[in-house]
Design a protein around this motif. Sequence first.
Motif, PDB file in Angstrom:
ATOM      1  N   GLU A 163       0.832  -1.205   0.000  1.00 17.91           N
ATOM      2  CA  GLU A 163       0.000   0.000   0.000  1.00 17.91           C
ATOM      3  C   GLU A 163       0.868   1.257   0.000  1.00 17.91           C
TER       4      GLU A 163
ATOM      5  N   ALA B 127      -4.418   5.085  -2.466  1.00 15.69           N
ATOM      6  CA  ALA B 127      -3.630   3.918  -2.062  1.00 15.69           C
ATOM      7  C   ALA B 127      -4.424   3.043  -1.088  1.00 15.69           C
TER       8      ALA B 127
ATOM      9  N   LEU C 147       2.529   2.283  -3.259  1.00 11.52           N
ATOM     10  CA  LEU C 147       1.664   2.895  -4.265  1.00 11.52           C
ATOM     11  C   LEU C 147       1.856   4.410  -4.258  1.00 11.52           C
ATOM     12  N   VAL C 148       2.164   4.942  -3.086  1.00 13.93           N
ATOM     13  CA  VAL C 148       2.418   6.376  -2.943  1.00 13.93           C
ATOM     14  C   VAL C 148       3.823   6.722  -3.411  1.00 13.93           C
TER      15      VAL C 148
ATOM     16  N   PHE D  92       0.499   7.758  -6.065  1.00 11.29           N
ATOM     17  CA  PHE D  92      -0.905   7.783  -5.654  1.00 11.29           C
ATOM     18  C   PHE D  92      -1.040   8.683  -4.426  1.00 11.29           C
TER      19      PHE D  92
ATOM     20  N   THR E 150      -7.183   1.245  -3.001  1.00 12.12           N
ATOM     21  CA  THR E 150      -6.632   0.153  -3.797  1.00 12.12           C
ATOM     22  C   THR E 150      -6.320  -1.046  -2.919  1.00 12.12           C
ATOM     23  N   SER E 151      -5.720  -0.803  -1.768  1.00 13.67           N
ATOM     24  CA  SER E 151      -5.391  -1.876  -0.831  1.00 13.67           C
ATOM     25  C   SER E 151      -6.653  -2.561  -0.315  1.00 13.67           C
TER      26      SER E 151
ATOM     27  N   ARG F   5      -2.786   9.244  -0.730  1.00 12.93           N
ATOM     28  CA  ARG F   5      -2.964   8.215   0.306  1.00 12.93           C
ATOM     29  C   ARG F   5      -4.376   7.616   0.296  1.00 12.93           C
TER      30      ARG F   5
END
Length: 213
Positions: free
Chosen positions: A19, A33, A22-23, A28, A36-37, A30
């Motif tokens: 996660e 992210a 992703l940032v 991404f 998505t997680s 937060r």
Amino acid sequence: MKYIGMPMGMWVLFGKSFEGHLVSEFGFDRDTAKMTSAKAKPQYKKIIAGLPEFEKADRFKMNIVNCALLAAFVLNMPERPDVERLTAYYAGSMMTPAMKWFCRKSGKSKFTKKDISSMKAAERLRAADRNPYSWNMEFLPYPDGSGYEARFTACGICTLMREMGLYALVPAMCRLDYTIAEAGGTSDFFREYTLASGGPYCDCGYKKKREGR
């Protein structure tokens, strides 16, 4: 495959890292992210549930679980990443402090009798003959005693990623072999072919590092 056990443990160990990267790797925000997680976790459980149980002696179960984890995140990203960016993302997500410690510990046993015995056992098992999500491997010691090659003629990651429409991204996972060997500190990793790139096999060559390197 049951989620309780190794698959659940891998999510606990690496879920937040996947996660967070992703940032740091994709830029991404937060909230995206986290979303998505949140979507990736049930997807991961679904992928795991669709896999057969691995034989107790099969040393490659963790490989397919890692593949399921990465695939779950990729399938829930707003856009499909290219191989180069996914390679950096996967390496960053996997190489947590705990993983680096594990690699150093494993590196100390590289080329020992126990390590060689384990490789020979994997060669004999030929688990992919019965489980398409596992691996078949040949153990090929170097004649000069400098190390060995593990040559794979069947790859569970290739099978799973092809089924999910992610086959073109398999090289992002292959590259982690170099990173893990480097973190282990006792071997240099060499490769000429991969099945994912159309090669006749995947060759994983490990040569003992010379003193002082």
